[in-house]
Design an enzyme around this catalytic site. Sequence first.
Site, short mmCIF file in Angstrom:
data_model
loop_
_atom_site.label_atom_id
_atom_site.label_comp_id
_atom_site.label_asym_id
_atom_site.label_seq_id
_atom_site.Cartn_x
_atom_site.Cartn_y
_atom_site.Cartn_z
N ASP A 138 0.88 -1.15 0.00
CA ASP A 138 0.00 0.00 0.00
C ASP A 138 0.93 1.22 0.00
O ASP A 138 2.12 1.12 0.31
CB ASP A 138 -0.93 -0.02 1.23
C1 GLC Z 1 -4.36 4.36 -0.09
C2 GLC Z 1 -5.25 3.17 0.11
C3 GLC Z 1 -5.20 2.18 -1.02
C4 GLC Z 1 -5.00 2.91 -2.33
C5 GLC Z 1 -3.63 3.54 -2.29
C6 GLC Z 1 -3.35 4.37 -3.56
O1 GLC Z 1 -3.75 4.75 1.08
O2 GLC Z 1 -5.10 2.46 1.35
O3 GLC Z 1 -6.43 1.44 -1.01
O4 GLC Z 1 -5.11 2.01 -3.42
O5 GLC Z 1 -3.42 4.35 -1.15
O6 GLC Z 1 -4.22 5.47 -3.60
#
Ligand code: GLC
Length: 558
Positions: A232
């Site tokens: 993430d």
């Molecule tokens: C965010 C989310 C994730 C998302 C990523 C990119 O913090 O937790 O679900 O795909 O960052 O935006």
Amino acid sequence: MSEKTYPSINDLTLEEKASLTSGGDAWHLQGVEAKGIPGYMITDGPHGLRKSNSATTGEVDLNNCVPATCFPPAAGLSSSWNPELIHQVGEAMAEECIQEKVAVILGPGVNIKRNPLGGRCFEYWSEDPYLAGHEAVGIVAGVQSKGVGTSLKHFAANNQETDRLRISANISQRALREIYFPAFEHIVKEAQPWTIMCAYNCINGVHAAQDHWLLTDVLRDEWGFQGIVMSDWGADHDRVASLNAGLNLEMPPSYTDDQIVYAARDGRIQPAQLDRMAQGMIDLVNKTRAAMSIEGYRFDIEAHDEVAHRAAIESMVLLKNDDAILPVANDAKVTVIGEFARTPRYQGGGSSHITPTKMTSFLDTLTERGVDAKFAPGFTLDLEPADPALEAEAVDAAKGADVVLMFLGLPEAAESEGFDRETLDMPAKQIALLEAVAAENKNVVVVLSNGSVVTVAPWAKNAKGILESWLLGQSGGPALADVLFGKVSPSGKLAQTIPFDINDDPSTINWPGEEGHVDYGEGVFVGYRYYDTYNKAVDYPFGFGLSYATFEVSDVKA
Ligand code: GLC
């Protein structure tokens, strides 16, 4: 389409292999141009494409992205219990990715709704892992059927927003295996998502991004996962430890590929492990190359909007329909109360937020369909105290109406990615308004707009009808008109229990944790597994949903 194939891993230098294991920027793979490996774009989200419009690819203005079809978020779609429909949503999302040259769309999110206060419950499917897995698999299979990748997220046990970047979810093996893993396991085995996104949090003290047991022993050795694991955004705290654990891709890049090179040179990373992680990235680019090579494709905006419309219709759950107050007769004298009817809340806040290709409010739909109705906003969508003038106007508008349609629910300020809710109740000013209107006119139908459950018991006596519409995406207005005026019957079934009170939920006693730890003390007794096992009364049970049909069962012989 070029027949060019990608180089063998052996044709790459150590530096090139290392570069594949980190992004080029926040929304692109790094690629190795010299060896013909493009740095494709990857971006959100779970219920539609969110592609940044901004010139620099590091920034995202959530309210200014490339227009894309906004389908109902999982909280709504999960009420459809319709895998075929969900597959169609996935296919449509993929077509929009092909047009916008996005190789991987970052979704679906299948974390379990452990507690209804969770800020991202709108984005997740259910309290039940079986339903979550058997529905969300449709997104993965649908998207990938068109040659675009998905990112099944967030692996694992990302069930709250509070302290999400570091909190340790302390969970028993049984609860992991029976509740928090099965949706991921089912989808890996049934649809092989091309990527998985690991969670921010720790599990039993180990960061998901560097948990070898999680990313290699369970995910690859036990379940046979063949894709890549990405972090993430910002979840990779130690590139060497993460790569050794089985993390293929750090997102966004920390521009520290040299750390990987040095670690490989001094033996902290075995050559075979680096080759395995880099090969996964080459394979991902290979899988998406055909779709990313399609030129000039434009998706059918109206056709996708129709898919969103059908999905919205099947997302609604009819909770109450006393005196068959619904459907509303076409010649009825209707009053509409509630700002949500004019300013719909149709999606959740945070990384999944989309700029829709079109948006039609319920009020606009009535106008388009020539339905004459009084309207009063009744309240503002902020968390400010009630406005007596708005209340008085709404009560006056309700006078003499055959049916009062009250659009209530949670404003964006009340729930979103990034924070958990403090209460399960609806804003007090909305409940007060409902009571005032019902005192004036008993024929009230409440239409709810909310990403996660709100308590219904405190105010249900004031409504003859209650339609839980969750968040319906861009076509929620027309879909609501179709259901409320009886063009179609509601068919949705609850994928999440509605308790009488948040304190009835067994996870509340350990929510949202403290001092960096949250104990999943309820074990496997999540949602209906608790209420049914211990015979606890709930307001509306998992699986509940009425329709306009009436049923009579007679002469039954067992
Ligand atoms: C965010 C989310 C994730 C998302 C990523 C990119 O913090 O937790 O679900 O795909 O960052 O935006």
